[in-house]
Design a protein around this motif. Structure first.
Motif, PDB file in Angstrom:
ATOM      1  N   LEU A 442       0.811  -1.221   0.000  1.00 31.90           N
ATOM      2  CA  LEU A 442       0.000   0.000   0.000  1.00 31.90           C
ATOM      3  C   LEU A 442       0.846   1.273   0.000  1.00 31.90           C
ATOM      4  N   SER A 443       2.013   1.205   0.596  1.00 33.30           N
ATOM      5  CA  SER A 443       2.826   2.421   0.725  1.00 33.30           C
ATOM      6  C   SER A 443       3.869   2.568  -0.387  1.00 33.30           C
ATOM      7  N   TYR A 444       3.979   1.565  -1.261  1.00 35.99           N
ATOM      8  CA  TYR A 444       5.031   1.613  -2.296  1.00 35.99           C
ATOM      9  C   TYR A 444       4.736   2.710  -3.319  1.00 35.99           C
ATOM     10  N   GLN A 445       5.781   3.438  -3.700  1.00 33.94           N
ATOM     11  CA  GLN A 445       5.677   4.430  -4.773  1.00 33.94           C
ATOM     12  C   GLN A 445       6.995   4.429  -5.536  1.00 33.94           C
ATOM     13  N   ASP A 446       6.900   4.251  -6.840  1.00 34.47           N
ATOM     14  CA  ASP A 446       8.108   4.191  -7.665  1.00 34.47           C
ATOM     15  C   ASP A 446       8.826   5.540  -7.637  1.00 34.47           C
ATOM     16  N   SER A 447      10.123   5.512  -7.354  1.00 34.37           N
ATOM     17  CA  SER A 447      10.879   6.764  -7.193  1.00 34.37           C
ATOM     18  C   SER A 447      11.053   7.515  -8.502  1.00 34.37           C
ATOM     19  N   ASP A 448      10.991   6.804  -9.638  1.00 31.74           N
ATOM     20  CA  ASP A 448      11.174   7.460 -10.941  1.00 31.74           C
ATOM     21  C   ASP A 448       9.871   7.982 -11.524  1.00 31.74           C
ATOM     22  N   THR A 449       8.819   7.153 -11.447  1.00 33.03           N
ATOM     23  CA  THR A 449       7.557   7.531 -12.105  1.00 33.03           C
ATOM     24  C   THR A 449       6.508   8.078 -11.145  1.00 33.03           C
ATOM     25  N   GLY A 450       6.696   7.807  -9.842  1.00 28.11           N
ATOM     26  CA  GLY A 450       5.697   8.237  -8.870  1.00 28.11           C
ATOM     27  C   GLY A 450       4.483   7.325  -8.820  1.00 28.11           C
ATOM     28  N   LYS A 451       4.498   6.239  -9.594  1.00 31.76           N
ATOM     29  CA  LYS A 451       3.352   5.324  -9.635  1.00 31.76           C
ATOM     30  C   LYS A 451       3.283   4.489  -8.366  1.00 31.76           C
ATOM     31  N   LYS A 452       2.053   4.107  -7.993  1.00 33.60           N
ATOM     32  CA  LYS A 452       1.833   3.231  -6.854  1.00 33.60           C
ATOM     33  C   LYS A 452       1.441   1.841  -7.353  1.00 33.60           C
ATOM     34  N   ILE A 453       1.378   0.897  -6.419  1.00 35.05           N
ATOM     35  CA  ILE A 453       0.897  -0.442  -6.779  1.00 35.05           C
ATOM     36  C   ILE A 453      -0.626  -0.434  -6.768  1.00 35.05           C
ATOM     37  N   CYS A 454      -1.201  -0.066  -5.644  1.00 35.71           N
ATOM     38  CA  CYS A 454      -2.659  -0.010  -5.518  1.00 35.71           C
ATOM     39  C   CYS A 454      -3.021   0.773  -4.256  1.00 35.71           C
ATOM     40  N   ASP A 455      -4.269   1.180  -4.169  1.00 34.86           N
ATOM     41  CA  ASP A 455      -4.738   1.944  -3.005  1.00 34.86           C
ATOM     42  C   ASP A 455      -5.387   1.052  -1.956  1.00 34.86           C
ATOM     43  N   ASP A 456      -5.757  -0.150  -2.338  1.00 34.73           N
ATOM     44  CA  ASP A 456      -6.325  -1.098  -1.387  1.00 34.73           C
ATOM     45  C   ASP A 456      -5.981  -2.513  -1.832  1.00 34.73           C
ATOM     46  N   VAL A 457      -6.055  -3.458  -0.915  1.00 37.45           N
ATOM     47  CA  VAL A 457      -5.795  -4.855  -1.232  1.00 37.45           C
ATOM     48  C   VAL A 457      -6.968  -5.685  -0.732  1.00 37.45           C
ATOM     49  N   THR A 458      -6.989  -6.933  -1.145  1.00 32.22           N
ATOM     50  CA  THR A 458      -8.013  -7.867  -0.675  1.00 32.22           C
ATOM     51  C   THR A 458      -7.367  -8.866   0.276  1.00 32.22           C
ATOM     52  N   LEU A 459      -7.976  -9.060   1.426  1.00 32.64           N
ATOM     53  CA  LEU A 459      -7.503 -10.031   2.418  1.00 32.64           C
ATOM     54  C   LEU A 459      -8.571 -11.109   2.567  1.00 32.64           C
TER      55      LEU A 459
END
Length: 642
Positions: A442-459
């Motif tokens: 949830l907290s990951y953000q690419d340092s070059d593009t600023g893109k994230k993985i996702c805003d929520d996940v499924t548990l």
């Protein structure tokens, strides 16, 4: 006088060769009587079939890659047959109006057939036309079928027409299928009066009728191979030089002709041949490869192969894109043999394009020059030119832009201690790691593009043999802690129903170009192993590419460390169950590792990224060799791991 005549004949022969080189060097088909035509085994094979009068075979298909000599072979066969007073019709689809739809194709071919009959027997042509209602309002496919019926009823048993159709791949796919259906339907009526000789660049597997084993008595398929041997008509007596040319061109006809032309003066002196191999290698590198675009025929050849992908039919764009992805993998593995997969759609595309060739049970890049010209840079540029639904396609090797699912074993065994050294329950012991992994995503953000993985996940928590009713959307870590506290491990370990539900829903609702990641936490073998394998197989078969989805299986505690359990999960990791994507290519999407090893790597992202690459590597971690040396040796041998 005889000497003068021989000299004149040599001069005339030399002029003919120059003229034919000029034709050949324009990239067009060679005339039927060209002295530089290189005969191949297929010439006699097709000719003997045409002369056999076998009543069971009325059609043959000659498959060849771009500029492999299909049209030249067609003209050559027509020239031979016409010298034997046989009636031939040549119908080059490429020169007709493009794109050639059904009405255009069937009407043009019908009139060409009638025109040929008229040239030989005008009375016969009038008889046929009198019985054929050309102006009828029915579709041209039906009118063409009716025309063939009338022709067959009118012809005497002695009269026969050979109909050569060139570049059939230029037709719309439904027109090709309709044409084949007509041939199959009328086959019993042909009675050796009509024979269709079809040339094209579509792999034979693309033809339903040809590929159907039941119709092999009607169709015969041939494959135009590359040049081999001395190619005497091109060598001008320089056999050793021709052998060097063939090594570099792989016998690709147009390239062989072009490079033979370029080398005739350069290596005309016999004294150069003492060091021919190194001199020729230097010539190929500096005068051919580095100077490729300045040679018109070679530039034309490159454009021809590029056009195969750029100008292909819209419905094939996606598969062509992923075929080029596979080609990049082949480029990377110069020393490793790539197995040929008969049903692989992407491999068929690569074979059709001419970039690769089938050698035994393997495929390989067609020749050393192609490896330099059609390199990674070229491949990327062609992929950038391929668009789907208005969006530029791209492989999803990035961890970003993915939906993530965390599946936690909630069976009764999760109440047991983690190990002999730790009395904490397995279920309780993994809570912090799962929270950390979810936070990592949830907290990951690419340092070059600023893109994230996702805003929520499924548990999701799974145990009994049905879809779990404990499936939650997670936006922050407090939810994870709450759901762990609410869940009481019990029952067996059935994962397939919950896994299938979540991934099928993701496939149905996924956004274009968005990938997925699944993290599964287990303390041993699942109870529904066959069903889980089948579920993974089904999901894989709906993926365009292995990079669309990665499944990380995380083993918990000492219970995971049995020979049987580790072997089963490693077989998954090594794609031992032979999962295939939608193009029928190997789809290596499963990854197995233990919790401590995942955390030592830095979490689930680096564990997944190790296999989120163009060619997922079949490898075994050091701990397997240390703790299971016999299994390590067994798997290395079974999967040919370096």
């Amino acid at each position: 006088m005889n000497c003068i005549m021989r000299f004149i004949h040599k001069i005339l022969d030399f002029i003919d060769r120059l003229n034919d080189y000029h034709d050949g060097l324009k990239g067009t088909a060679l005339p039927s009587d060209s002295p530089i035509y290189v005969g191949r085994e297929i010439d006699s094979q097709v000719y003997l079939l045409l002369k056999s009068n076998d009543p069971n075979i009325t059609t043959c298909y000659v498959f060849g890659t771009p500029q492999s000599g299909k049209s030249s072979l067609a003209l050559r066969l027509i020239g031979i047959l016409e010298k034997e007073d046989k009636s031939c019709i040549f119908f080059p689809v490429k020169t007709k109006v493009r794109p050639l739809n059904g009405n255009s194709f069937f009407s043009s071919l019908a009139h060409d057939i009638l025109h040929r009959i008229k040239l030989e027997n005008e009375e016969l042509e009038l008889t046929i036309k009198a019985n054929w209602l050309e102006q009828d309002s029915q579709p041209w496919m039906s009118k063409f079928e009716e025309l063939l019926k009338i022709i067959l009823q009118t012809f005497t048993t002695e009269y026969k027409v050979y109909i050569f159709i060139d570049d059939i791949q230029e037709l719309e796919s439904n027109v090709i299928q309709d044409f084949m259906k007509i041939i199959k339907k009328l086959n019993d009526s042909f009675q050796n009066n009509l024979f269709f000789v079809i040339f094209g660049g579509l792999h034979p597997k693309n033809f339903e009728n040809i590929a159907d084993p039941k119709t092999q008595t009607i169709f015969r398929v041939f494959h135009i191979k590359s040049f081999v041997g001395e190619c005497r008509s091109l060598a001008f007596g320089m056999t050793s030089l021709m052998q060097e040319i063939l090594i570099w061109t792989g016998g690709q006809p147009l390239m062989t002709l072009a490079i033979a032309h370029l080398t005739r003066r350069k290596f005309a002196k016999k004294e150069q041949w003492d060091n021919l191999q190194s001199l020729f290698e230097d010539f190929i590198k500096h005068k051919v490869i580095d100077n490729w675009e300045n040679h018109s025929l070679l530039a034309l050849h490159k454009q021809s192969i590029s056009n195969y992908f750029i100008r292909g039919s819209p419905e094939k764009k996606r598969i062509e894109f992923y075929a080029l992805e596979e080609y990049k993998s082949i480029l990377l593995q110069a020393s490793r043999q790539i197995s040929h997969i008969e049903e692989s759609l992407t491999q068929r595309i690569l074979i059709e394009s001419g970039l690769v060739t089938k050698v035994g049970d393997a495929i390989m890049i067609a020749n050393p020059i192609y490896r330099q010209i059609f390199n990674r840079q070229w491949t990327n540029s062609i992929q950038q030119s391929i668009h789907l639904r208005g969006e530029q396609m791209k492989p999803s090797y990035s961890i970003c832009d993915r939906d993530f699912f965390f599946l936690v074993d909630a069976s009764a065994s999760m109440r047991l201690p983690v190990s002999n050294r730790k009395n904490k329950k397995r279920f309780d012991s993994i809570q912090e790691s799962v929270q950390g992994h979810i936070d990592e995503i949830l907290s990951y953000q690419d340092s070059d593009t600023g893109k994230k993985i996702c805003d929520d996940v499924t548990l999701a928590f799974f145990n009994i043999d049905r879809k779990s009713n404990r499936i939650y959307g997670v936006l922050d870590l407090t939810t994870v802690q709450e759901k762990f506290l609410d869940t009481k491990p019990a029952g067996d370990t059935y994962i397939a129903p919950t896994f299938s539900h979540l991934l099928s829903q993701w496939l149905r609702d996924r956004q274009q170009g968005r990938g997925a990641g699944v993290v599964i936490y287990l303390d041993g073998l699942v109870d529904d192993r066959p069903e889980f394998i089948q579920a993974v197989r089904k999901i894989a078969s709906e993926l365009d590419h292995h990079s669309d989805l990665k499944i990380l299986i995380v083993g918990i505690g000492d219970a995971i460390n049995s020979y049987k359990t580790v072997k089963w999960y490693l077989e998954l990791d090594l794609n031992g169950h032979d999962f295939r994507d939608s193009s029928n290519n190997p789809c290596n999407i499963a990854i197995f590792n233990r919790m401590d090893d995942v955390n030592e790597l830095g979490g689930v992202i680096p564990a997944i990224e190790k296999q989120l690459i163009e060619e997922p590597k079949a490898g075994l971690d050091d701990w397997i060799n240390e703790e299971f040396p016999d299994l390590y040796a067994e798997l290395k041998e079974k999967y040919n791991i370096p």
